[in-house]
Each structure stands twice: as C-alpha cells, then as structure tokens.
Scaffold this motif. Sequence first.
Motif, PDB file in Angstrom:
ATOM      1  N   ASP A 280       0.830  -1.206   0.000  1.00 36.99           N
ATOM      2  CA  ASP A 280       0.000   0.000   0.000  1.00 36.99           C
ATOM      3  C   ASP A 280       0.870   1.264   0.000  1.00 36.99           C
ATOM      4  OD1 ASP A 280      -2.081  -1.751   0.148  1.00 36.99           O
ATOM      5  OD2 ASP A 280      -3.145  -0.688   1.737  1.00 36.99           O
ATOM      6  N   TYR A 281       1.915   1.239   0.815  1.00 36.61           N
ATOM      7  CA  TYR A 281       2.800   2.415   0.836  1.00 36.61           C
ATOM      8  C   TYR A 281       3.386   2.652  -0.555  1.00 36.61           C
ATOM      9  CZ  TYR A 281       7.047   5.142   1.233  1.00 36.61           C
ATOM     10  OH  TYR A 281       8.021   6.081   1.007  1.00 36.61           O
TER      11      TYR A 281
ATOM     12  N   VAL B 114      -1.507  19.253  -0.614  1.00 39.01           N
ATOM     13  CA  VAL B 114      -2.021  18.807   0.697  1.00 39.01           C
ATOM     14  C   VAL B 114      -2.104  17.285   0.707  1.00 39.01           C
ATOM     15  CG1 VAL B 114      -3.952  18.868   2.319  1.00 39.01           C
ATOM     16  CG2 VAL B 114      -3.341  20.935   1.055  1.00 39.01           C
ATOM     17  N   ASP B 115      -1.269  16.666   1.545  1.00 41.99           N
ATOM     18  CA  ASP B 115      -1.238  15.195   1.590  1.00 41.99           C
ATOM     19  C   ASP B 115      -2.494  14.669   2.288  1.00 41.99           C
ATOM     20  OD1 ASP B 115      -0.439  12.615   1.360  1.00 41.99           O
ATOM     21  OD2 ASP B 115       1.427  12.829   2.508  1.00 41.99           O
ATOM     22  N   THR B 116      -2.924  13.464   1.897  1.00 44.84           N
ATOM     23  CA  THR B 116      -4.109  12.871   2.536  1.00 44.84           C
ATOM     24  C   THR B 116      -3.728  11.971   3.717  1.00 44.84           C
ATOM     25  OG1 THR B 116      -4.007  11.267   0.768  1.00 44.84           O
ATOM     26  CG2 THR B 116      -5.745  12.917   0.641  1.00 44.84           C
ATOM     27  N   ALA B 117      -2.412  11.770   3.935  1.00 45.60           N
ATOM     28  CA  ALA B 117      -2.000  11.013   5.128  1.00 45.60           C
ATOM     29  C   ALA B 117      -2.471  11.801   6.345  1.00 45.60           C
ATOM     30  CB  ALA B 117      -0.478  10.851   5.136  1.00 45.60           C
ATOM     31  N   GLY B 118      -3.212  11.141   7.247  1.00 50.51           N
ATOM     32  CA  GLY B 118      -3.732  11.822   8.431  1.00 50.51           C
ATOM     33  C   GLY B 118      -5.059  12.534   8.186  1.00 50.51           C
ATOM     34  N   LEU B 119      -5.529  12.534   6.939  1.00 50.79           N
ATOM     35  CA  LEU B 119      -6.815  13.202   6.636  1.00 50.79           C
ATOM     36  C   LEU B 119      -7.857  12.214   6.106  1.00 50.79           C
ATOM     37  CD1 LEU B 119      -5.601  16.492   4.873  1.00 50.79           C
ATOM     38  CD2 LEU B 119      -6.142  16.118   7.284  1.00 50.79           C
ATOM     39  N   VAL B 120      -7.420  11.294   5.246  1.00 51.59           N
ATOM     40  CA  VAL B 120      -8.314  10.216   4.809  1.00 51.59           C
ATOM     41  C   VAL B 120      -8.030   9.052   5.765  1.00 51.59           C
ATOM     42  CG1 VAL B 120      -8.772   8.551   2.957  1.00 51.59           C
ATOM     43  CG2 VAL B 120      -8.480  10.975   2.415  1.00 51.59           C
ATOM     44  N   LEU B 121      -9.037   8.705   6.569  1.00 52.38           N
ATOM     45  CA  LEU B 121      -8.741   7.873   7.742  1.00 52.38           C
ATOM     46  C   LEU B 121      -9.396   6.487   7.710  1.00 52.38           C
ATOM     47  CD1 LEU B 121      -9.293  10.781  10.299  1.00 52.38           C
ATOM     48  CD2 LEU B 121      -7.102   9.957   9.410  1.00 52.38           C
ATOM     49  N   PHE B 122      -8.623   5.512   8.125  1.00 51.73           N
ATOM     50  CA  PHE B 122      -9.093   4.131   8.263  1.00 51.73           C
ATOM     51  C   PHE B 122      -8.891   3.721   9.725  1.00 51.73           C
ATOM     52  CE2 PHE B 122      -7.683   4.726   3.942  1.00 51.73           C
ATOM     53  CZ  PHE B 122      -8.578   4.012   3.164  1.00 51.73           C
ATOM     54  N   ASN B 123      -9.680   2.759  10.222  1.00 48.24           N
ATOM     55  CA  ASN B 123      -9.408   2.290  11.581  1.00 48.24           C
ATOM     56  C   ASN B 123      -8.297   1.236  11.564  1.00 48.24           C
ATOM     57  OD1 ASN B 123     -10.530  -0.182  10.980  1.00 48.24           O
ATOM     58  ND2 ASN B 123     -12.414   0.121  12.153  1.00 48.24           N
ATOM     59  N   GLU B 124      -7.966   0.695  12.733  1.00 42.78           N
ATOM     60  CA  GLU B 124      -6.810  -0.230  12.799  1.00 42.78           C
ATOM     61  C   GLU B 124      -7.052  -1.506  12.003  1.00 42.78           C
ATOM     62  OE1 GLU B 124      -9.590  -0.355  15.940  1.00 42.78           O
ATOM     63  OE2 GLU B 124      -8.161   1.243  15.505  1.00 42.78           O
TER      64      GLU B 124
ATOM     65  N   THR C  96      -3.953   4.590   8.545  1.00 44.21           N
ATOM     66  CA  THR C  96      -4.561   3.941   9.712  1.00 44.21           C
ATOM     67  C   THR C  96      -4.054   4.686  10.963  1.00 44.21           C
ATOM     68  OG1 THR C  96      -2.741   2.358   9.639  1.00 44.21           O
ATOM     69  CG2 THR C  96      -4.800   1.662   8.629  1.00 44.21           C
ATOM     70  N   PRO C  97      -4.622   4.403  12.152  1.00 44.70           N
ATOM     71  CA  PRO C  97      -4.232   5.179  13.341  1.00 44.70           C
ATOM     72  C   PRO C  97      -2.732   5.128  13.660  1.00 44.70           C
ATOM     73  CG  PRO C  97      -6.215   3.927  13.784  1.00 44.70           C
ATOM     74  CD  PRO C  97      -5.745   3.484  12.438  1.00 44.70           C
ATOM     75  N   ASP C  98      -2.050   4.040  13.268  1.00 41.84           N
ATOM     76  CA  ASP C  98      -0.603   3.983  13.535  1.00 41.84           C
ATOM     77  C   ASP C  98       0.209   4.764  12.495  1.00 41.84           C
ATOM     78  OD1 ASP C  98      -0.998   2.354  11.386  1.00 41.84           O
ATOM     79  OD2 ASP C  98      -0.475   0.476  12.409  1.00 41.84           O
ATOM     80  N   GLY C  99      -0.468   5.437  11.593  1.00 51.46           N
ATOM     81  CA  GLY C  99       0.237   6.266  10.614  1.00 51.46           C
ATOM     82  C   GLY C  99       0.634   5.519   9.350  1.00 51.46           C
ATOM     83  N   ASN C 100       0.306   4.234   9.278  1.00 52.69           N
ATOM     84  CA  ASN C 100       0.652   3.499   8.068  1.00 52.69           C
ATOM     85  C   ASN C 100      -0.295   3.840   6.923  1.00 52.69           C
ATOM     86  OD1 ASN C 100       2.889   2.095   9.001  1.00 52.69           O
ATOM     87  ND2 ASN C 100       1.611   0.510   9.952  1.00 52.69           N
ATOM     88  N   ILE C 101       0.281   3.806   5.721  1.00 51.81           N
ATOM     89  CA  ILE C 101      -0.525   4.125   4.533  1.00 51.81           C
ATOM     90  C   ILE C 101      -1.449   2.959   4.201  1.00 51.81           C
ATOM     91  CG2 ILE C 101      -0.418   4.527   2.037  1.00 51.81           C
ATOM     92  CD1 ILE C 101       0.680   6.938   3.289  1.00 51.81           C
ATOM     93  N   LYS C 102      -2.684   3.321   3.833  1.00 49.35           N
ATOM     94  CA  LYS C 102      -3.643   2.314   3.397  1.00 49.35           C
ATOM     95  C   LYS C 102      -4.329   2.859   2.142  1.00 49.35           C
ATOM     96  CE  LYS C 102      -7.235  -0.662   4.195  1.00 49.35           C
ATOM     97  NZ  LYS C 102      -7.010  -1.622   3.150  1.00 49.35           N
ATOM     98  N   THR C 103      -4.435   2.030   1.114  1.00 48.96           N
ATOM     99  CA  THR C 103      -5.078   2.514  -0.119  1.00 48.96           C
ATOM    100  C   THR C 103      -6.514   1.988  -0.200  1.00 48.96           C
ATOM    101  OG1 THR C 103      -4.501   0.610  -1.480  1.00 48.96           O
ATOM    102  CG2 THR C 103      -2.880   2.380  -1.378  1.00 48.96           C
TER     103      THR C 103
END
Length: 440
Positions: free
Chosen positions: A109-110, A132-142, A174-181
């Motif tokens: 995903d990254y 404007v990056d979507t990391a931290g704005l488009v959010l998924f749960n764990e 995701t909440p741990d900051g990992n990228i998810k597509t």
Amino acid sequence: MAVVVAKFGGSSAADGIQIRKIKAIVDSDPGKRYIVVSAPGKRFSADSKVTDMLYLLKTQIDVSAPYEQVLQVVKERFLGLEADLGVDVGIADEFSVIEKKLKDGASADYLASRGEYLSAKVIAAFLGYEFVDTAGLVLFNEKGKFLHDETDAALGATLAKYERAVIPGFYGTTPDGNIKTFSRGGSDITGALVARAVKADVYENWTDVSGFLMADPRVIENPKAIKNLSYKELRELSYMGASVLHENAIYPARLAGIPINIRNTNLPDDPGTIISADDEVHGGQIVTGIAGNKDFIVIGIHKNMMSNEIGFIKLILSILEDYKIPIEHIPSGIDTVSLVIAKKYLDDKLDDLLEEFEKKLGADSIEIFENMSLIATVGHGMASVQGVAAKLFNSLTEAGVNIRMIDQGSSEMNIIVGVETKDFETAIRAIYDAFVAESS
Ligand code: ADP
Ligand code: ASP
Ligand code: MG
C-alpha cells in the motif's frame, strides 16, 4: 462563485502533454479550487501505469528478484515530468526516501500510494497550487475499515485553510500512521470525499471519455453518451462493471447532494454526463445504460415442492455462509432456485460445496453452469413502459443468445440476465441495438 472539485484520472496525468491540458482546464475556471489527481497512467496502449509498476516492484522484492530496474523506470518517469514541466519538487530525494523504506520492508500500500503522492507534488507545483497530503486526513481504523465521518471532519478542517490545493487520490492512513489505499480506481473516492468535505457545488471527474456511455466502448463501437444519470442508475451500472467511476465514489457525493460531472480531458468542451439525485425520465428514454460482468457460476437447484418447504432457502444460505461464499443473485421459481456466485469465490471450494448440498438439501437435481456472465439493463424509464422485458428477451433470442437466468430487481429499473460468457459481447450488442440504436 461555485466551488468545484476536479479529479483527474491516470490518463489525464500520464505525461507533460496531458498535464498541460489539466492546467488549461483548471485555469479556465477560478472555481476549480481543489484538484485531486491519480498516478500517471498509460501514455499509449502498450505502456504501463505507474501504479502497476509499483505493485510489480513489491512483488519483485517479495520473491527476492531484482527490483532496481523497475524502480529506475518509475523514477525516470517522474524525473521526466519534473524536467518537462520545468518544476522542482525534489523527485530525486523523494526516491532516496522510497528506496530506504523499500529496504526496511515497505508495504504494497505504501509503495502503490507513491504514484499519487508524487503525481500530486508535480501537478501542484505546475499549477501553482498548494500540495495537501491525505496522510492523516483520509482515515481508516486499525482493521483497515474506512471512516467516513472522521475523514469528512479532518479533510474539511484542513482544506478550509487552503484557497487552492492539489490532493493525491487513492490513499489515507490507519491510526498507527501506516498508509492504506482504497481498491483500484480509488482516486475517484478521494475526489468524492474532498467534494463532500469542502461542500463543493459540483464534483468534476475528468477522464478519457466524454461522459458515461450507454455501454462499454470496448464492446460497442462509439456508444452514445448519457446526458443525465441518477445516483441509483449509476450505482447499478458501476456495480455491474461499467468501470468509469469507482462504485464507492457515489455514496459521499449522494450524501452531500453534490452532482458528479464526468468530463473528457481531451475534449474539454464536451458537456459530459451529469449524475445527480434527479431520477426523472429524460426525453422518453427507456434504457439509460447497459453494463456487464464476466466470470460467474450459476448453481441450479431443483426440488419438487420446494416452495412448500419452510427454511429451504435459509438452509442453502447457511451452507454458503459456512463456506464464506457471498452470493450475487438468487432468482427462484416454484421448484427451482438458482445461485449466482462470482467464480473467484468458488475456485477452490466448488467440489466441497456441492458435496455439502448433496448431503443436506435432498434436491432432485443440482446443475452447474460455468462461464456465465451477467448483463444489467438499467433505466428509470423501464418501470413505466410495458413490454420492456419482452423486447429485451426477444432481442437476445433473435441474436441466438440463450438466457440462463433472469432477475428483475424490485426497483423495476433493472433487468439482469445471465448468459454464457461466449455470448457476452453479442448479448450486449443485441440489447444496445434494440433499445438505443433503434431509438436514435
Ligand atoms: P481514469 O484513469 O480517468 O480513472 P478509467 O480507466 O478508470 O479512467 O475509466 C474510464 C474508462 O472506462 C474508459 O476509457 C472506458 O474504457 C471505460 N468504460 C467502461 N464502461 C464504460 C462506460 N459505460 N462509459 C464510459 N467508459 C466506460
Ligand atoms: N492509481 C490507482 C489505480 O491505478 C488509483 C486510481 O487511478 O484511481 O488503481
Ligand atoms: Mg478510474
């Protein structure tokens, strides 16, 4: 002034020529304030999409095959864009970061997300917009489930601070900051989320066709474009395989009542298709569109007096549940029921499932139809006109197509037929000719 969110797909961001078209489109309308972009797509038919190359990179690494060349090709594509467009966004440094992460075991995903990330960086610089990056704005749960309301709040609060921005599609965190597509084609979803978050007046989705066409242009030559489409019709068509817009892009736009306008980057003056809540029948049109999907299996179960047997369907469904097999349609008659299932769910389970059915159902016969396709004919106009189904079935019979299954949705705006996959194209053409070509 109307606030416009414009999403540009892979073919619109494929090279310098295409990105200059984006700039001309954006510059022509000061309302186009929020721009969502995909990774560069194909420049010509034998070319590779950047996203596909990034997934390939991950595969190479996973099987310990050499990956340097693939990485180099992707890097050169972005360096080429930087040079061609005369911008400096530090592509070389970005690739040092990516290579380091690669060595530390970066996720698929990254890696895949870097296509959109770098594309947005380059296009933001070229347009003179903020990135404007979507990391931290488009959010998924764990667990990786997408969070609609949290995303809406985060995107809305951040974008309110920017007059104009370019935003990468396809991914979040995701909440741990990992990228998810999202799944493939997911930049359409990001576009719809941004439109909802900034309360846009319209969500423009710029691609390589002049709107939603009445049938897949790879099956029907030069199909007519649809002027108006309702969210409901769109959902049916997208779900059934019309791949112009990701099916999950509909919900946020519909929720916020924002019309979606599908447009052609290569023919920007074409009005394209307007998708909205409006489910009026336009111009007496019966059928709005036709879409289809291959690779289904139909299991036909016959049992005398089935309809009197309480709990029979429930038993079938519980067996399917045990095998974790989702079901697409269950058309049924008095003594028969057909189970339409996507082939991918049965690949290694069909034999076991049949054995279980034999044991538990006490059926008179169980028949398997492999290589089946589903074709949906969709339109609000179908509900009010008599004889639509008859006309559809006649057109197929005349074209020599055997209909294996019929399912007319309770909404009366959708008739689905199951045909053998060898007849897929013939069937779509027959329906198109009967309802579209004839009326024009
Ligand atoms: P983008 O890269 O801009 O997101 P996509 O490739 O995802 O574009 O979607 C556009 C493509 O969808 C068209 O080029 C066309 O081949 C395909 N397509 C399939 N069905 C239809 C349809 N009914 N109308 C228009 N395009 C369709
Ligand atoms: N680049 C991603 C894909 O190829 C997402 C997108 O283009 O919408 O699937
Ligand atoms: Mg797409």
